[in-house]
Design an enzyme around this catalytic site. Structure first.
Site, PDB file in Angstrom:
ATOM      1  CB  CYS A 148     -23.898   8.605 -14.780  1.00 25.16           C
ATOM      2  SG  CYS A 148     -24.452   9.918 -13.683  1.00 25.16           S
ATOM      3  CG  LEU A 149     -24.359  13.624 -18.629  1.00 29.57           C
ATOM      4  CD1 LEU A 149     -25.241  14.852 -18.854  1.00 29.57           C
ATOM      5  CD2 LEU A 149     -23.403  13.440 -19.804  1.00 29.57           C
ATOM      6  N   GLY A 160     -30.344  12.690 -19.987  1.00 29.47           N
ATOM      7  CA  GLY A 160     -31.025  13.036 -18.743  1.00 29.47           C
ATOM      8  C   GLY A 160     -30.069  13.749 -17.806  1.00 29.47           C
ATOM      9  CG  HIS A 191     -28.747  11.383 -10.474  1.00 32.18           C
ATOM     10  ND1 HIS A 191     -27.464  11.290  -9.992  1.00 32.18           N
ATOM     11  CD2 HIS A 191     -28.678  11.027 -11.781  1.00 32.18           C
ATOM     12  CE1 HIS A 191     -26.652  10.885 -10.961  1.00 32.18           C
ATOM     13  NE2 HIS A 191     -27.365  10.709 -12.063  1.00 32.18           N
ATOM     14  CD  GLN A 239     -26.591  13.977 -13.085  1.00 41.56           C
ATOM     15  OE1 GLN A 239     -27.703  14.005 -13.579  1.00 41.56           O
ATOM     16  NE2 GLN A 239     -25.569  13.376 -13.667  1.00 41.56           N
ATOM     17  CG  HIS A 293     -29.641   7.088 -14.454  1.00 44.67           C
ATOM     18  ND1 HIS A 293     -28.539   6.292 -14.738  1.00 44.67           N
ATOM     19  CD2 HIS A 293     -29.132   8.315 -14.170  1.00 44.67           C
ATOM     20  CE1 HIS A 293     -27.440   7.015 -14.603  1.00 44.67           C
ATOM     21  NE2 HIS A 293     -27.771   8.251 -14.271  1.00 44.67           N
ATOM     22  CD  GLU A 294     -31.099  11.525 -15.193  1.00 43.43           C
ATOM     23  OE1 GLU A 294     -30.634  12.221 -14.274  1.00 43.43           O
ATOM     24  OE2 GLU A 294     -30.385  10.986 -16.056  1.00 43.43           O
TER      25      GLU A 294
HETATM   26 ZN   LIG Z   1     -26.712  10.022 -13.894  1.00 45.28          ZN
END
Ligand SMILES: [Zn+2]
Length: 174
Positions: free
Chosen positions: A95-96, A46, A141, A51, A137-138
């Site tokens: 998380c990226l 995701g 963000h 991000q 989670h997304e």
């Molecule tokens: Zn994340």
């Protein structure tokens, strides 16, 4: 197709609420394509627009994990959770934007999400399992919230310090 640079925590852009997308056009579709490319390349399941430094309510995801299964790339514009289950689920999240750090986070096990797709059509779906965790989670963000915000302050500060060090090392490596 470009792979976009992913912001690493701490970054003020990861703490801001993103603005609703007003216009679904070729620029947004291109951004969604590039975000999917970036996500698959990372690799991740995701990615939210903040991000990659774009403060708009757009996220992409694909939680298909089975070997040999067809991918299911999804792009959600202006997504919102319309229902959550009372039952919860604990997943080890990463998380990226917080590389190499993982923690168990408890969230509703199932959620219903409404969004607009890249053709401007209203969509909604009930997500369970990894998909439910990922979409929550997304969407977090898009509200400037990271999974580490669910942790106790001490654990969160420890991870943040590691990220500050990592960013310093990355900057030095140039
Ligand atoms: Zn994340």
């Amino acid at each position: 197709m470009a792979v976009l640079p992913i912001l690493i925590h701490p970054d003020p852009r990861l703490k801001k609420a993103a603005a609703p997308v007003a216009d679904i056009g070729s620029d947004l579709r291109r951004l969604a394509d590039e975000m999917l490319q970036t996500m698959y390349d990372a690799p991740g399941i995701g990615l939210a627009a903040p991000q990659v430094g774009v403060l708009q309510r757009l996220l992409v995801m694909d939680c298909v994990k089975e070997e040999g299964a067809a991918p299911r790339p999804m792009a959600l514009v202006n997504p919102r959770v319309t229902w959550t289950s009372d039952e919860t689920n604990v997943y080890e999240e990463g998380c990226l934007s917080i590389p190499e750090q993982y923690a168990e986070i408890e969230r509703p096990a199932e959620v219903e999400v409404a969004w607009t797709d890249l053709d401007g059509q209203a969509q909604s779906e009930r997500f369970a399992g990894l998909w439910a965790t990922c979409v929550q989670h997304e969407i977090d963000h898009l509200d400037g919230k990271l999974f580490i915000d669910y942790l106790k302050p001490l654990k969160r500060q420890m991870i943040t310090r590691k990220m500050v060090k990592l960013k310093r090392e990355l900057a030095r490596a140039g």
